[in-house]
Design a protein around this motif. Sequence first.
Motif, PDB file in Angstrom:
ATOM      1  N   ASP A 138       0.849  -1.197   0.000  1.00 26.50           N
ATOM      2  CA  ASP A 138       0.000   0.000   0.000  1.00 26.50           C
ATOM      3  C   ASP A 138       0.881   1.243   0.000  1.00 26.50           C
ATOM      4  N   HIS A 142      -5.345   2.663   3.546  1.00 33.46           N
ATOM      5  CA  HIS A 142      -6.732   2.288   3.248  1.00 33.46           C
ATOM      6  C   HIS A 142      -7.699   3.250   3.929  1.00 33.46           C
ATOM      7  N   TYR A 172       1.716   1.386  -9.631  1.00 36.16           N
ATOM      8  CA  TYR A 172       2.641   1.639  -8.532  1.00 36.16           C
ATOM      9  C   TYR A 172       4.084   1.619  -9.029  1.00 36.16           C
ATOM     10  N   THR A 296      -5.856  -1.530  -3.221  1.00 37.94           N
ATOM     11  CA  THR A 296      -4.630  -1.428  -3.989  1.00 37.94           C
ATOM     12  C   THR A 296      -4.546  -2.580  -4.991  1.00 37.94           C
ATOM     13  N   GLY A 317      -7.428   1.329  -7.241  1.00 41.36           N
ATOM     14  CA  GLY A 317      -6.055   0.865  -7.194  1.00 41.36           C
ATOM     15  C   GLY A 317      -5.676   0.153  -8.466  1.00 41.36           C
TER      16      GLY A 317
END
Length: 357
Positions: A138, A142, A172, A296, A317
């Motif tokens: 992450d 969250h 990411y 995510t 995500g």
Amino acid sequence: MFRRMSVTGTGDHKPERMSDDPIRIAYVLLSPTFGMHQYTADLANRMVAAGHIVHLVTTSNYPTDRYLPTVEVSTPVETLDAGFSLNAVQVGAVERTVRAILDIEPDVVHLTGPHVWNVPVMYRLKGRRLPIVHSIHDLDPHQGSHYGDLLHIWNQAVLRGANHIVVHGRQYLERLHHLGPDRVTCMPLLHLFVGCSWIDQLESLADDVAYEPFVLFFGRLAPYKGLPELLRAWPKVMQERSEASLVLAGPGTLDRLWQERLPAGVKVINHLILDEEALDLFRRCALLVLPYTGATQSALIPAAYFFRKPVISTRSGALAEYVQEGNTGWLVPPGESDALADALLEALEGIPTECSR
């Protein structure tokens, strides 16, 4: 990264490692969190199968049945949660963890899940010139988490200290492009949710699937999972598909997320779902739904595909990276109950009554 390396563990020079030699890997997970152990066990078990020497350094209350017996386990600490709370304060825990890792004399250390101790452990190991890999699940906290600011600080410390970072979404990887292409790897999540005793049976289990008219939500009942949106969408589904049902299966307190009366056709299985029950749910459900508003990534999508079940997911995500819209499932905007209801109706309309490979 592993083809050739020269490292110093306890101050003595180690000879250059040839590419076909087994690697001595120390996976480190200081949290008892079940999902993180499922993730770590998949990595460890795969590396064992590939012929490497695998160790796990973890908490004493870890789920033992996730790991193959050939994974050597050290438990220098006892932890109660993911490690971003006062429970993480334990005198001597970092020192015991570092000593357990050094006793292994690993070629590489992979910290697989979040814990505040990871940062001091990592920097102690770097002083011994050990290569450090760290998974980051992450980059952002969250929804509803109580450690948002701490997570950002912790992530920055990990990014500065680890030799290599593993993430589980292309977006990411793009966010971390400033670290350079040699320091970050994007690896899709493809593991299932069962312990190691099921490994040899999985193919036969996947042969025996059905498509009963129930939609499955699987996993911890948490604020970012979008359960209010799903429950608001469900009455519209029931108006047209009264034979359908919605199963919410997992631990957590639903009352904190939904204070109204549950809609008709909703069944709640409110405990940690163990392997046999989980396999039964995935084998029989019509489809899997992930209405997440702040996710995510998730290994549940590949798990559904293993049982040849379609998926409805939000574009939250990296979830959309795991769904081929119109082929393996449907994608809807996060937080939009009407769009979710429409996708559920379309999915239920196309569900087969029987299946063969």
